[in-house]
Design a protein around this motif. Structure first.
Motif, PDB file in Angstrom:
ATOM      1  N   GLY A 196     -57.498 -20.901 -14.098  1.00 34.12           N
ATOM      2  CA  GLY A 196     -58.749 -20.620 -13.408  1.00 34.12           C
ATOM      3  C   GLY A 196     -58.724 -19.295 -12.685  1.00 34.12           C
ATOM      4  N   MET A 197     -57.601 -18.997 -12.036  1.00 34.49           N
ATOM      5  CA  MET A 197     -57.485 -17.724 -11.319  1.00 34.49           C
ATOM      6  C   MET A 197     -57.532 -16.541 -12.282  1.00 34.49           C
TER       7      MET A 197
ATOM      8  N   ALA B 195     -56.887 -20.644 -22.478  1.00 31.22           N
ATOM      9  CA  ALA B 195     -55.716 -21.341 -21.943  1.00 31.22           C
ATOM     10  C   ALA B 195     -56.126 -22.612 -21.206  1.00 31.22           C
ATOM     11  N   ARG B 196     -57.224 -22.544 -20.474  1.00 34.81           N
ATOM     12  CA  ARG B 196     -57.681 -23.725 -19.739  1.00 34.81           C
ATOM     13  C   ARG B 196     -58.127 -24.807 -20.712  1.00 34.81           C
TER      14      ARG B 196
ATOM     15  N   HIS C 235     -64.552 -11.007  -5.152  1.00 36.50           N
ATOM     16  CA  HIS C 235     -64.348 -12.388  -4.712  1.00 36.50           C
ATOM     17  C   HIS C 235     -62.951 -12.817  -5.157  1.00 36.50           C
ATOM     18  N   LYS C 236     -61.955 -12.688  -4.288  1.00 34.37           N
ATOM     19  CA  LYS C 236     -60.556 -12.924  -4.647  1.00 34.37           C
ATOM     20  C   LYS C 236     -59.996 -14.141  -3.917  1.00 34.37           C
TER      21      LYS C 236
ATOM     22  N   ILE D  84     -57.718 -29.826  -2.334  1.00 30.51           N
ATOM     23  CA  ILE D  84     -57.543 -28.373  -2.352  1.00 30.51           C
ATOM     24  C   ILE D  84     -58.436 -27.717  -1.307  1.00 30.51           C
ATOM     25  N   ASP D  85     -57.878 -26.757  -0.603  1.00 32.35           N
ATOM     26  CA  ASP D  85     -58.632 -25.859   0.268  1.00 32.35           C
ATOM     27  C   ASP D  85     -58.356 -24.456  -0.258  1.00 32.35           C
ATOM     28  N   THR D  86     -59.315 -23.905  -0.981  1.00 36.93           N
ATOM     29  CA  THR D  86     -59.156 -22.576  -1.569  1.00 36.93           C
ATOM     30  C   THR D  86     -59.800 -21.540  -0.659  1.00 36.93           C
TER      31      THR D  86
END
Length: 134
Positions: A16-17, A23-24, A71-72, A95-97
């Motif tokens: 995702g990153m 690949a996903r 947006h990183k 998750i906390d992104t």
């Protein structure tokens, strides 16, 4: 040897990153399903994708539409906790992104529920606020 929940999760996050739809998609079984129940119908992010090839096409189209170089993900401020369940084929990620954009950091909290078979995802329910995902 079958991948562990930790390995599956970390690979999923990495794809995702890197915005690597191929690949996903390959992480899913041929009949795998990606479901995002909180995404409104007709939103930018696909709400339901069935089958590896539909997942590949849907994510590739989303990545093209939502490209935002400013947006990183801030890995130092992002956190997650994995929970195994009594079913060895099911695990949950909290998750906390953290995202950095225009000098500010925002956080998107989400939960993902994974069901796997032979190291491939057969169902992923991704509960996130789509307005923060772009």
């Amino acid at each position: 040897m079958t991948a562990t929940p930790q390995e599956i999760f970390e690979r999923y996050i990495w794809t995702g990153m890197t915005r690597d739809a191929d690949a996903r998609a390959e992480m899913f079984a041929a009949d795998g399903v990606l479901e995002t129940p909180l995404v409104p119908a007709g939103g930018d992010f696909p709400r339901l994708l069935k089958g590896r090839e539909e997942i590949r096409r849907g994510l590739a189209a989303y990545y093209r539409r939502s490209a935002n170089a400013d947006h990183k993900v801030n890995m130092d401020r992002s956190r997650y906790v994995l929970h195994t369940t009594s079913d060895p084929d099911v695990f949950i990620a909290e998750i906390d992104t953290a995202f950095d954009e225009a000098g500010e950091t925002t956080t998107m909290s989400l939960v993902q529920i994974y069901r796997v078979r032979d190291g491939k995802i057969i169902l992923l329910r991704d509960y996130f606020a789509p307005e923060l995902a772009d």
